[in-house]
Design a protein around this motif. Structure first.
Motif: not given
Length: 422
Positions: A84-110
């Motif tokens: 689990y990671l809390e993610k807040r992007g460039v255009k997001e005002k509130v962070a979201r707690r998402l299940w994060t998977c490092l698959c290959g050279n990409t981060l996937y958020f569930f």
């Protein structure tokens, strides 16, 4: 029997009947006229709802049990690390707690760990830097992290400091294809990162071999290759120029089609501005910069020099000096607990054991025989300026202390003989 007939039978509509006799209380006709249409309208609504529900039930019964075939999560590259990671992007005002998977050279958020469809993904090919965020979170144990990409910055929050260090280790290993040495990790975690690096190298190698286009290095380069040439793609060239702005802002790379070259440049104008110029090789020799007014160049060095001159020195060749280690390090293992530790070799001079002088048995014997057999030794025979075959010359040139002592002893004997003869 149809569904509508069943509904009509179950919910019959009331009929309006006029009583033959007048009502006993006044105003009964007005109540009857208002109530009966309302009752009929309610019955019609109930019948329509039941009809729609019945049709939906029949459709669902006719459909197969597993209407969704294929699992998107199973089709992703191999997962190296997740949590689990809390993610807040460039255009997001509130962070979201998402299940994060490092698959290959990409981060996937569930949304959660059991979800099979990811809601977002982040390709790490645009990776620029990864910096710790010292600001405090509402959760005192949480640790923040700033992931800077080519198109913006993303703020991540790990549950604790240990999780943040581990995420940094996996991200650096996948991006740089090397185990980071600046992080505080356990030996078992370092072993995991080493396995991830090997798996990612094999995955990229298999992916590159399965692509149809020709290799970018299939173009035979004529003449000396400039120092700013890098065998990278367009995206990798942009990332390389942005990560090392002090090393230059122009590099030469293979073209996408494998039969030409390209020059990638980067400049700052309210952000990074990238430009790409095609460089083709002529059949009769030389190169051409394909712009509106083509620029012919005899060699690749002339291609770089022409762009530098056209921009009045604004563009400079990209020369990345790879750092070298300043100290000698080695890894040693402990036989008791099996842990491996990185040690730094001492920087002082090497301590060698004192070397013993060489034995000159043959020379010493020959010197003594010459001394006993000579009836009247002369000064010339023992002079250092004599022939190189002289025994005294050999003893004087010998660096060993034993030879020096023998020389002094012979000189003393020679002086005694001279005084005795006088």
């Amino acid at each position: 029997m149809r569904v509508s007939d069943e509904i009509n039978h179950a919910y019959p509509l009331p009929s309006i009947s006029h009583p033959k006799k007048a009502c006993r209380f006044p105003g009964s006709n007005i109540i009857q006229r208002l109530f009966v249409p309302l009752l009929r309208w309610v019955c019609v609504c109930v019948r329509d709802c039941v009809s729609v529900t019945g049709r939906a039930a029949r459709v669902m019964a006719a459909a197969p049990a597993n209407a969704r075939t294929g699992n998107p999560k199973a089709q992703l590259p191999p997962c190296y690390y997740e949590g689990y990671l809390e993610k807040r992007g460039v255009k997001e005002k509130v962070a979201r707690r998402l299940w994060t998977c490092l698959c290959g050279n990409t981060l996937y958020f569930f949304n959660n760990s059991k979800d099979t469809h990811y809601v977002e993904k982040l390709d790490l090919s645009g990776f620029v830097s990864l910096i710790d965020d010292p600001s405090r979170d509402r959760n005192l144990e949480a640790a923040r992290l700033n992931l800077r990409m080519k198109d913006g910055e993303i703020k991540l929050t790990a549950p604790n400091l240990e999780a943040r260090e581990l995420w940094k280790g996996f991200l650096y290993s996948v991006v740089d294809l090397a185990v980071p040495t600046t992080l505080t990790l356990l030996p078992g975690q370092l072993h995991m990162l080493k396995e991830v690096v090997e798996k990612e190298k094999m995955r990229r190698k298999a992916r590159a071999s399965s692509r149809a286009p020709a290799s970018p290095l299939s173009l035979p380069l004529v003449g000396e290759i400039p120092a700013c040439f890098r065998p990278v793609s367009r995206t990798e060239a942009e990332v390389l120029l942005e990560r090392h702005p002090d090393c230059g802002n122009m590099l030469l790379r293979p073209g996408r089609d494998g039969s030409s070259l390209a020059v990638t440049t980067r400049q700052d104008l309210n952000g990074s501005v990238f430009r790409h110029y095609r460089v083709t090789q002529k059949q009769q020799g030389g190169y051409i910069i394909d712009v509106e007014n083509p620029i012919p160049c005899p060699t690749l060095h002339d291609v770089i020099n022409a762009l530098v001159e056209k921009t009045a020195g604004t563009l400079q060749p990209f020369i990345l000096e790879e750092p070298y280690e300043e100290n000698i390090t080695f890894v040693s293992s402990n036989d008791e607990n099996g842990e491996r530790t990185l040690h730094c070799a001492p920087a002082g001079p090497l301590s060698r054991a004192p070397s013993l002088p060489r034995k000159q048995v043959g020379t010493d014997r020959w010197t003594l025989r010459t001394q006993t057999r000579s009836p009247s030794p002369s000064t010339r025979s023992f002079s250092p300026s004599g022939s190189p075959s002289n025994s005294m010359r050999r003893l004087v040139l010998s660096p060993s202390p034993l030879s020096q002592s023998l020389t002094d002893e012979l000189k003393q004997k020679l002086e005694k003989r001279r005084t005795s003869q006088d």
